[in-house]
Every structure is written in structure tokens, then in C-alpha cells.
Design a protein around this motif. Structure first.
Motif, PDB file in Angstrom:
ATOM      1  N   ARG A   1       0.827  -1.200   0.000  1.00 53.30           N
ATOM      2  CA  ARG A   1       0.000   0.000   0.000  1.00 53.30           C
ATOM      3  C   ARG A   1       0.867   1.258   0.000  1.00 53.30           C
ATOM      4  O   ARG A   1       0.558   2.234  -0.663  1.00 53.30           O
ATOM      5  N   GLU A   4       2.355   1.622  -3.472  1.00 57.69           N
ATOM      6  CA  GLU A   4       1.297   2.033  -4.409  1.00 57.69           C
ATOM      7  C   GLU A   4       1.012   3.529  -4.245  1.00 57.69           C
ATOM      8  O   GLU A   4       0.913   4.264  -5.223  1.00 57.69           O
ATOM      9  N   HIS A   5       0.906   3.967  -2.985  1.00 58.20           N
ATOM     10  CA  HIS A   5       0.617   5.377  -2.712  1.00 58.20           C
ATOM     11  C   HIS A   5       1.719   6.275  -3.273  1.00 58.20           C
ATOM     12  O   HIS A   5       1.444   7.284  -3.924  1.00 58.20           O
ATOM     13  N   LYS A  21      -1.732  -1.080 -11.527  1.00 59.44           N
ATOM     14  CA  LYS A  21      -2.681  -1.008 -10.406  1.00 59.44           C
ATOM     15  C   LYS A  21      -2.328  -2.056  -9.348  1.00 59.44           C
ATOM     16  O   LYS A  21      -1.632  -3.030  -9.628  1.00 59.44           O
ATOM     17  N   ARG A  22      -2.841  -1.804  -8.157  1.00 57.46           N
ATOM     18  CA  ARG A  22      -2.691  -2.792  -7.093  1.00 57.46           C
ATOM     19  C   ARG A  22      -3.776  -3.843  -7.294  1.00 57.46           C
ATOM     20  O   ARG A  22      -4.924  -3.508  -7.590  1.00 57.46           O
ATOM     21  N   ASN A  24      -4.134  -6.739  -5.012  1.00 54.64           N
ATOM     22  CA  ASN A  24      -4.599  -7.060  -3.661  1.00 54.64           C
ATOM     23  C   ASN A  24      -3.534  -6.571  -2.681  1.00 54.64           C
ATOM     24  O   ASN A  24      -2.650  -5.819  -3.061  1.00 54.64           O
ATOM     25  N   MET A  25      -3.609  -7.017  -1.423  1.00 54.21           N
ATOM     26  CA  MET A  25      -2.676  -6.497  -0.416  1.00 54.21           C
ATOM     27  C   MET A  25      -1.230  -6.956  -0.652  1.00 54.21           C
ATOM     28  O   MET A  25      -0.304  -6.457  -0.023  1.00 54.21           O
ATOM     29  N   GLN A  28       0.855  -6.407  -7.215  1.00 57.12           N
ATOM     30  CA  GLN A  28       0.572  -5.265  -8.088  1.00 57.12           C
ATOM     31  C   GLN A  28       0.725  -5.716  -9.531  1.00 57.12           C
ATOM     32  O   GLN A  28       1.569  -6.561  -9.836  1.00 57.12           O
ATOM     33  N   GLU A 145       9.735  -0.905  -6.310  1.00 58.24           N
ATOM     34  CA  GLU A 145       8.878  -0.473  -5.209  1.00 58.24           C
ATOM     35  C   GLU A 145       9.583   0.666  -4.491  1.00 58.24           C
ATOM     36  O   GLU A 145      10.816   0.802  -4.585  1.00 58.24           O
ATOM     37  N   SER A 147       9.406   1.862  -0.565  1.00 58.55           N
ATOM     38  CA  SER A 147       8.763   1.500   0.701  1.00 58.55           C
ATOM     39  C   SER A 147       9.815   1.528   1.813  1.00 58.55           C
ATOM     40  O   SER A 147      10.999   1.724   1.526  1.00 58.55           O
ATOM     41  N   GLN A 179       3.668   0.418   9.852  1.00 57.88           N
ATOM     42  CA  GLN A 179       2.278   0.897   9.953  1.00 57.88           C
ATOM     43  C   GLN A 179       2.241   2.393  10.248  1.00 57.88           C
ATOM     44  O   GLN A 179       1.375   3.114   9.757  1.00 57.88           O
ATOM     45  N   ALA A 182       2.779   4.175   7.007  1.00 60.54           N
ATOM     46  CA  ALA A 182       1.547   4.091   6.203  1.00 60.54           C
ATOM     47  C   ALA A 182       0.486   5.042   6.750  1.00 60.54           C
ATOM     48  O   ALA A 182      -0.160   5.769   5.991  1.00 60.54           O
TER      49      ALA A 182
END
Ligand code: TMP
Length: 185
Positions: A1, A4-5, A21-22, A24-25, A28, A145, A147, A179, A182
Motif C-alpha cells: 500500500r 502504491e501510494h 494497479k494494485r 490485492n494487499m 501489483q 517499489e 517502501s 504501519q 503508512a
């Protein structure tokens, strides 16, 4: 996430990335590119392998962002290479290399501001790029990615590490730190 953001935000300011696009969790959908065999490490504050390699004091704020190149080769331990190595061995041509360096500076400017806005210092990070042929024309785009696994992120006030160094240095609370990143973003 988080990735993706960040990639979507970069897209909104005109920086092309591989993200479609993403799904699922965990997954991608991304554009299939021919990956350029160089890891681009971008540093705003000296830490990690830079301080070990050159004896620079940990936490030294760099006057200008420093871009380092590492050859993507696990057997050799992703060795540091120079601009001249990249050109000599044709891992990229001079136009690609100069274009990517410019793009990296734009990406770094954007990310520095984005993280600063949520009380986080972007210390350093790693990027990869890929080639893609669109309508017979070769393009280069960010294909990675972004992150806490690929960046060093320190809280502005406490300098608490909010990235993979919590794992590397066995500091604990890794999930909480990710977290927190995020949540703030
Ligand atoms: P380093 O200080 O270990 O060279 O790492 C610099 C930055 O690059 C840090 O944010 C972690 C990131 N990085 C990766 O994402 N993957 C890698 O394989 C390496 C060596 C570094």
C-alpha cells in the motif's frame, strides 16, 4: 500500500512508473520492462554502507543529494561502480544515464517534501529503472517499489528509525514502524 501510494503520487506529478494497479494487499500489476542492471542509491544523509566505506560520520547531512551506482549482481554482492564503468561496459548509454540522473533528482525532491510533510526525514533510498518499447519508441521508467524496505526513514523529532534497519539492526517493532509510515502518509 505504501509503495502504491508513493508511485501513484509520483505519477500525478508526471514521473512515469511501472505501476498499473494494485491487485490485492500483496500483488501489483506492473508494466513488463527490460530492467537496467544498475541499482541507483540516492543519499541525503550519510549512513549505512557509505559511512562504513568512507569513514564519514553517521548522520552527516549532505550539501547535495549523492547518487551512487551498484551493479545488480548478487554473486558479486552488488558492487559499487562508476559512471565510467557503466558507459565502458554499455550497461546504459550516456543519454539514458543523464536522463535517469535528472529523473532521480526530481523523484528525490518530491519524496523529500512528501515525507517531510508527515514528519519523516528521507535519509536514503534505492531505485531501479527499466526500458520499455512503446509504439516503436524506447522509453525509460521507474520500475521498483518504494517502501520502508528500500528507503531509510527517520522520524524528524526523535530520529527513530521507521524502516528496514529495524530488522537489519534487530531493533524490534518493525510492523509498528511500517504501519506508522503508512498511517502518516
Ligand atoms: P546501504 O547504505 O546499505 O548502501 O543502503 C542504501 C539505501 O539503499 C538504503 O535505503 C537501503 C537501500 N538498499 C536497497 O533497497 N536494496 C539493496 O540491495 C541495498 C544494498 C540498499
Amino acid at each position: 500500500r505504501i509503495s502504491e501510494h508513493i508511485l501513484s503520487s509520483l505519477n500525478q506529478v508526471g514521473i512515469e512508473t511501472h505501476l498499473i494497479k494494485r491487485i490485492n494487499m500483496r500483488e501489483q500489476l506492473v508494466k513488463l520492462v527490460e530492467i537496467i542492471p544498475i541499482e541507483f542509491v540516492v543519499r541525503n544523509i550519510a549512513t549505512g554502507s557509505l559511512t562504513k566505506r568512507l569513514g564519514i560520520e553517521d548522520g552527516t547531512v549532505l550539501d547535495y543529494p549523492l547518487i551512487e551506482y551498484c551493479l545488480k549482481n548478487d554473486e558479486l554482492g552488488d558492487p559499487l561502480v562508476s559512471r565510467e564503468h557503466i558507459l565502458a561496459f554499455k550497461w546504459m548509454n550516456v543519454f539514458e544515464l543523464d536522463w535517469i540522473n535528472e529523473e532521480i533528482r526530481r523523484i528525490n525532491d518530491f519524496l523529500l517534501g512528501m515525507f517531510r510533510g508527515v514528519g519523516i526525514k528521507l535519509v536514503d533510498f534505492k531505485l531501479e529503472f527499466g526500458r520499455l518499447e512503446i509504439n516503436g519508441k524506447k522509453e525509460i521508467l521507474l520500475a521498483d517499489e518504494i517502501s520502508p524496505d528500500t528507503c531509510r526513514l527517520w522520524d524528524v523529532v526523535s530520529e527513530k528509525k521507521l524502516d528496514k534497519d529495524r530488522f537489519r539492526k534487530d531493533l524490534g517493532n518493525i510492523i509498528q514502524a511500517y504501519q506508522e509510515v503508512a498511517r502518516r502518509l
